[in-house]
Design an enzyme around this catalytic site. Structure first.
Site: not given
Length: 339
Positions: A26, A211, A239, A241, A272-273
């Site tokens: 996006s 995540n 992931t 955190g 995250g990106d």
């Protein structure tokens, strides 16, 4: 309007790192507003059926965003020249120029003059409660773009990030058909995709990145176990955190990646990106998986310490120094096995 009538910028695909990473996902504008009070103080429980409220905000920022834009931005800071595969609206001109100024290849961004770029309106109160409205806009046209048409002989990986769900499935399928390894990153779209669709995107991928919460949803929807996923996906990256990340390999290895020390948590949005960009940067250079994960953690730390998904910046030397300060060694100076 048919796809062939949209505006696309022709770029010289060139050599070197240009376009060796495709990032499909996006593009959006984020309007982030702050309400100095608390929403709950203005909502009457007995009137929930006729809510009609207006909150006077005391700050607002318009920011460039979208998963493809965010990942491409961080890859550009790391010295890559990724090619974005995405749909945007008639209001995208300044964002396009900004990305091109960073060295991002925008030749596969389809611009629809009769649409607006996807827009997210987020209002946050003093208690960090949020009310969000998201207008899909041109993002709904991403399914019309052929990722296969954006592949060149130099293309090494295709990252399929959150986007219009049918577009995600098309782009993952076309990458496989073109022989390009897929990094499947459904992220928050694990909610929109059912189990069969999730596996259509992930099956045979080089890596699946989620995540820990999204990974639990993925397992529940697909009905698969981690061990079963290992047989169908080369790498499963989760992931965690503030606990770092974990990389599961097909051979049964479970690599724990320590997090990077954070100076101050300002805004976790976009972390995250950034992680994905750092991880893929290591992967495309043929570096050890632990190095890839560490690069992801360093990139994520910069995002967390800044307000907005593309507000942070660093030089490659600053990035490598922070890597050294956290892990005691510096990342490889040269590509080990560039594809």
């Amino acid at each position: 309007m048919r796809l062939e009538e949209t505006t696309m910028v022709k770029c010289d695909h060139g050599n070197g790192t240009q376009g060796r990473i495709l990032v499909a996902g996006s593009l959006a504008f984020d309007f982030i507003m702050g309400f100095p009070g608390r929403f709950q103080e203005h909502i009457l429980p007995e009137k929930l059926h006729i809510i009609n409220l207006s909150f006077l905000v005391d700050r607002m920022r318009k920011q460039r965003g979208g998963c493809a834009g965010n990942i491409g931005y961080t890859l550009a800071l790391l010295g890559e020249k990724p090619r974005l595969v995405a749909a945007a609206g008639g209001d995208f001109g300044s964002y396009r120029s900004y990305l091109e100024g960073l060295g991002v290849d925008t030749s596969c961004i389809a611009q629809h003059p009769d649409e607006m770029t996807a827009t997210c309106m987020i209002t946050t109160d003093k208690s960090n409660n949020q009310i969000t409205g998201f207008y899909v806009g041109a993002m709904a046209r991403a399914r019309e773009i052929s990722l296969k048409a954006c592949v060149t002989p130099s293309t090494c990986f295709a990252v399929v990030a959150p986007d219009d769900p049918p577009a995600m499935l098309r782009h993952a399928c076309e990458a496989r058909e073109a022989g390009v390894p897929v990094i499947f990153d459904p992220s928050f779209q694990v909610i929109a995709l059912d189990g069969e669709e999730l596996m259509r995107g992930a099956d045979g991928a080089k890596a699946l990145i989620l995540n820990d919460y999204e990974f639990a949803v993925f397992l529940e929807k697909t009905g698969l176990t981690l061990d079963e996923l290992r047989q169908r996906i080369e790498l499963v990256v989760v992931t965690l955190g503030e606990r770092g990340s974990r990389i599961h390999t097909r051979e049964g290895r479970d690599i724990e990646v320590a997090p990077v020390r954070i100076q101050q948590v300002v805004d976790p949005t976009g972390a995250g990106d950034a992680y994905r960009a750092g991880f893929v940067h290591g992967l495309v250079r043929g570096e050890d998986l632990e190095v890839c994960g560490r690069k992801g953690s360093v990139a994520a730390a910069y995002a967390i310490e800044n307000y907005g998904t593309q507000s942070f910046t660093f030089t490659v030397e600053e990035f490598n120094q922070r890597y050294f300060e956290n892990y005691g060694v510096r990342p490889p100076a040269e590509a080990l096995a560039a594809c």
